[in-house]
Write an enzyme that holds these catalytic residues in place. Structure first.
Site, PDB file in Angstrom:
ATOM      1  N   ARG A   1     -10.840 -17.182  -5.006  1.00  0.00           N
ATOM      2  CA  ARG A   1     -11.314 -18.353  -5.590  1.00  0.00           C
ATOM      3  C   ARG A   1      -9.779 -19.281  -5.607  1.00  0.00           C
ATOM      4  NH1 ARG A   1     -15.498 -16.896  -5.706  1.00  0.00           N
ATOM      5  NH2 ARG A   1     -17.054 -16.430  -7.432  1.00  0.00           N
TER       6      ARG A   1
ATOM      7  N   GLU B   1     -12.877 -27.517  -5.655  1.00  0.00           N
ATOM      8  CA  GLU B   1     -13.977 -27.542  -4.541  1.00  0.00           C
ATOM      9  C   GLU B   1     -14.861 -28.414  -5.155  1.00  0.00           C
ATOM     10  OE1 GLU B   1     -15.702 -23.631  -3.885  1.00  0.00           O
ATOM     11  OE2 GLU B   1     -13.658 -22.926  -3.533  1.00  0.00           O
TER      12      GLU B   1
ATOM     13  N   HIS C   1     -16.130 -22.276   1.521  1.00  0.00           N
ATOM     14  CA  HIS C   1     -16.660 -21.269   0.737  1.00  0.00           C
ATOM     15  C   HIS C   1     -17.831 -20.581   1.277  1.00  0.00           C
ATOM     16  CE1 HIS C   1     -16.427 -19.819  -3.625  1.00  0.00           C
ATOM     17  NE2 HIS C   1     -17.049 -19.013  -2.849  1.00  0.00           N
TER      18      HIS C   1
HETATM   19  C1  GLV Z   1     -18.605 -15.779  -3.894  1.00  0.00           C
HETATM   20  O1  GLV Z   1     -17.482 -16.715  -3.903  1.00  0.00           O
HETATM   21  C2  GLV Z   1     -18.921 -15.029  -4.863  1.00  0.00           C
HETATM   22  O2  GLV Z   1     -18.234 -14.760  -5.941  1.00  0.00           O
HETATM   23  O3  GLV Z   1     -20.032 -14.184  -4.530  1.00  0.00           O
END
Ligand code: GLV
Length: 327
Positions: free
Chosen positions: A240, A269, A288
């Site tokens: 994250r 983000e 991401h």
């Molecule tokens: C993606 O970041 C997830 O948590 O699946």
């Protein structure tokens, strides 16, 4: 047949809708992948019994207060830091999520970012577009090798372990890790050494984050952490973005306190197009996409739908964040 109403907060892989409809649910889905405005999300959820949501949906305290009637929340992601689990527990709402099925896809992105960063691939790709491929330069465009280097993993769980396996297999990397709890199985499998957080910073040639975002990890990679890292180290974040402080990362790269960075997640983000990281030679950024393969997203959709179906038909939720709720 059930007359329960399920809200899908955006367009998910079709299989989720198909499975829910086949199981007899009344499904509200949307024609877009864009998130709902928060007011709309709160309001629409009020007319539904269950919600299938994902990481940028704010299932916060206020949302849950206003939607305490929900039977179940099913998250399409392995991380669930967008959901106030404490509040969900207080209201007795079980929360499903989608681990395991995205482990390989996410480890691939971490590994790919490591390789791409070590050889400045994204920057050099852009330099061709800019017309700068002129002649062969013996001393330019040089990256660094990964063979026999030390991989440090913060959060040696499912994804961290797969990243470590790839690094051992491809480059015979030595694995060190830091976790809240030791992972005996992974230590055996990978010959991994448990180290303190400080040692992880000081000893890693590549430091890859695979931890959850929580009060302990938020902002953990700040100025003081980057300063302790090797000036030749590569920082990889596929967990994250909020785990690192982006201004501090930019400064650390500029000051040569770390050598490079590969990011699948950013803070904030989405990353703005004028972010200085995007112009840096030793930085690779992707938007991401850890779990973004056709196969994985379909599996996530199936799991997220199955978590709702299993909750209602009493077969149980395959993956639940707060199982104590159902006892
Ligand atoms: C993606 O970041 C997830 O948590 O699946």
């Amino acid at each position: 047949m059930t007359n329960k109403k399920v809200l899908l907060t955006r367009r998910f892989p079709e299989i989720a809708t198909q499975m829910l409809k086949q199981a007899g649910f009344l499904v509200t889905t949307r024609d877009t992948e864009e998130p709902m405005l928060q007011d709309e999300l709160v309001a629409q959820s009020k007319n539904h019994d269950a919600v299938l949501c994902t990481l940028s949906d704010k299932i916060n305290t206020d949302y849950i207060w206003q939607n305490a009637h929900l039977d179940v929340i099913s998250q399409f992601a392995v991380g669930y830091d967008n959901i106030d689990i404490y509040e969900a527990n207080k209201q007795g709402i079980p929360v499903g999520y989608t681990p395991d099925v995205l482990t390989d896809a996410t480890a691939d992105v971490a590994f790919g970012l490591m390789v791409a960063t070590s050889r400045k691939m994204f920057y050099l790709h852009k330099s061709i577009i800019a017309g700068n491929w002129t002649y062969f330069k013996p001393n330019s465009n040089l990256g660094i090798e990964l063979k026999n280097k030390t991989l440090g993993v913060l959060g040696l769980g499912r994804i961290g372990t797969e990243m470590a396996k790839r690094c051992r297999g491809a480059y015979k990397m030595n694995v060190i890790y830091h976790n809240r709890n030791r992972n005996a199985e992974a230590e055996k499998q990978l010959d991994a050494e448990y180290v303190s957080f400080d040692e992880l910073l000081r000893k890693s040639d590549v430091l890859s984050l695979h931890c959850a975002l929580n009060d302990d990890t938020k902002g953990l990679f700040d100025h003081s952490a980057f300063k302790k890292m090797k000036p030749t180290a590569i920082f990889i974040n596929t967990s994250r973005g909020l785990v690192h402080n982006e201004a501090d990362l930019i400064e650390a790269l500029r000051e040569g306190e770390v050598w490079g960075a590969g990011l699948d997640v950013t803070n904030p983000e989405p990353m703005k197009p004028d972010n200085p990281l995007l112009q840096m030679e030793n930085v690779c950024v992707v938007p991401h996409i850890g779990s973004a393969t056709v196969e994985t997203r379909d599996e996530m959709a199936k799991l997220a739908a199955q978590n709702i179906i299993g909750f209602y038909n009493k077969q149980g939720m395959a993956h639940i964040v707060n199982p104590e709720i159902l006892k």
